[in-house]
Design a protein around this motif. Structure first.
Motif, short mmCIF file in Angstrom:
data_model
loop_
_atom_site.label_atom_id
_atom_site.label_comp_id
_atom_site.label_asym_id
_atom_site.label_seq_id
_atom_site.Cartn_x
_atom_site.Cartn_y
_atom_site.Cartn_z
N UNK A 292 0.84 -1.20 0.00
CA UNK A 292 0.00 0.00 0.00
C UNK A 292 0.87 1.25 0.00
N UNK A 293 1.93 1.24 0.78
CA UNK A 293 2.83 2.38 0.85
C UNK A 293 3.64 2.53 -0.43
N UNK A 294 4.17 1.42 -0.95
CA UNK A 294 5.01 1.48 -2.14
C UNK A 294 4.24 1.94 -3.36
N UNK A 295 3.04 1.42 -3.54
CA UNK A 295 2.28 1.71 -4.76
C UNK A 295 1.40 2.95 -4.63
N UNK A 296 0.76 3.10 -3.47
CA UNK A 296 -0.23 4.17 -3.32
C UNK A 296 0.20 5.28 -2.35
N UNK A 297 1.34 5.09 -1.70
CA UNK A 297 1.84 6.08 -0.73
C UNK A 297 0.84 6.33 0.40
N UNK A 298 0.21 5.25 0.85
CA UNK A 298 -0.76 5.33 1.94
C UNK A 298 -0.31 4.45 3.10
N UNK A 299 -0.50 4.95 4.31
CA UNK A 299 -0.13 4.18 5.50
C UNK A 299 -1.17 3.15 5.86
N UNK A 300 -2.42 3.40 5.44
CA UNK A 300 -3.52 2.51 5.82
C UNK A 300 -4.64 2.63 4.81
N UNK A 301 -5.47 1.58 4.74
CA UNK A 301 -6.65 1.65 3.87
C UNK A 301 -7.92 1.77 4.70
N UNK A 302 -7.77 2.21 5.95
CA UNK A 302 -8.90 2.27 6.87
C UNK A 302 -9.91 3.36 6.49
N UNK A 303 -9.42 4.51 6.03
CA UNK A 303 -10.32 5.62 5.69
C UNK A 303 -9.98 6.17 4.31
N UNK A 304 -10.19 5.35 3.30
CA UNK A 304 -9.79 5.72 1.95
C UNK A 304 -10.52 6.95 1.44
N UNK A 305 -11.75 7.13 1.82
CA UNK A 305 -12.51 8.29 1.36
C UNK A 305 -11.85 9.58 1.82
N UNK A 306 -11.14 9.52 2.93
CA UNK A 306 -10.47 10.71 3.46
C UNK A 306 -9.03 10.82 3.00
N UNK A 307 -8.35 9.69 2.86
CA UNK A 307 -6.91 9.73 2.56
C UNK A 307 -6.59 9.78 1.07
#
Length: 201
Positions: A74-89
């Motif tokens: 998730x971090x490598x491809x999307x630069x996201x720490x978590x997929x918990x609140x995708x609508x916000x992040x």
């Protein structure tokens, strides 16, 4: 400029091209035919994706434990720490966010399906499956389901021309192009029944 964008001199680029052409020219007649080119593409089809998978694995395995977690991917491809609140992040326009979230969810499905031992991590073999799901008969039905995306409005498991040419909720850029009815009838609907079904995909 004698250097190309990869830092190679013109002479080195020429030498590498010569080596490549010698590999393609199987009958050594100093010419590359269409058939030789086709054979080369067929031969190397599986090599490049596997190389890309190996590179992806090495980049994603940030803690060097010889495995890739979903969070690392998730971090490598999307630069996201978590997929918990995708609508916000997830950033972007509403339509871009919708596509990106759809892509992340599809990736997560494929990640879980590739995790054969269900330990939440992908080893190199599992990551290779995850990166090239089209080569795995277990994952192909999932790919087909993803390909249909939000287009199958009537839920019949196949796409009419109207559904096929409608905007997609998935991330594949080529799916966003306008498709003429003639193109659909000639090249997409191979059995001529008016629909794109799983066999034709």
């Amino acid at each position: 400029d004698d250097d190309d964008k990869d830092g190679l001199s013109f002479k080195e680029t020429k030498n590498r091209m010569k080596i490549l052409l010698e590999k393609i020219d199987t009958n050594n007649d100093k010419q590359v035919t269409i058939d030789e080119m086709k054979d080369w593409v067929t031969k190397t089809h599986g090599i490049l994706p596997k190389q890309a998978a190996a590179e992806g694995f090495n980049k994603s395995d940030t803690n060097n434990d010889s495995s890739v977690s979903w969070d690392e991917h998730l971090m490598e491809v999307y630069k996201l720490n978590s997929d918990a609140n995708l609508e916000e992040t997830v950033q972007g326009s509403p339509e871009d966010k919708k596509r990106q979230i759809s892509r992340i969810n599809e990736d997560k499905d494929l990640f879980a399906a590739s995790d054969k031992d269900n330990n939440g991590l992908l080893d190199k073999a599992e990551y290779d499956t995850f990166s090239t799901p089209e080569d795995n008969e277990v994952l192909v039905p999932m790919l087909l389901h993803h390909a249909v995306g939000g287009r199958d409005k009537d839920g019949d498991g196949k796409l009419s021309y109207e559904e096929y040419s409608s905007p997609s909720t998935t991330y594949h850029a080529e799916d966003e192009a306008d498709h003429s009815r003639e193109d659909f009838d000639k090249h997409v609907d191979k059995n001529g029944d008016g629909f794109l079904d799983k066999e034709e995909m």
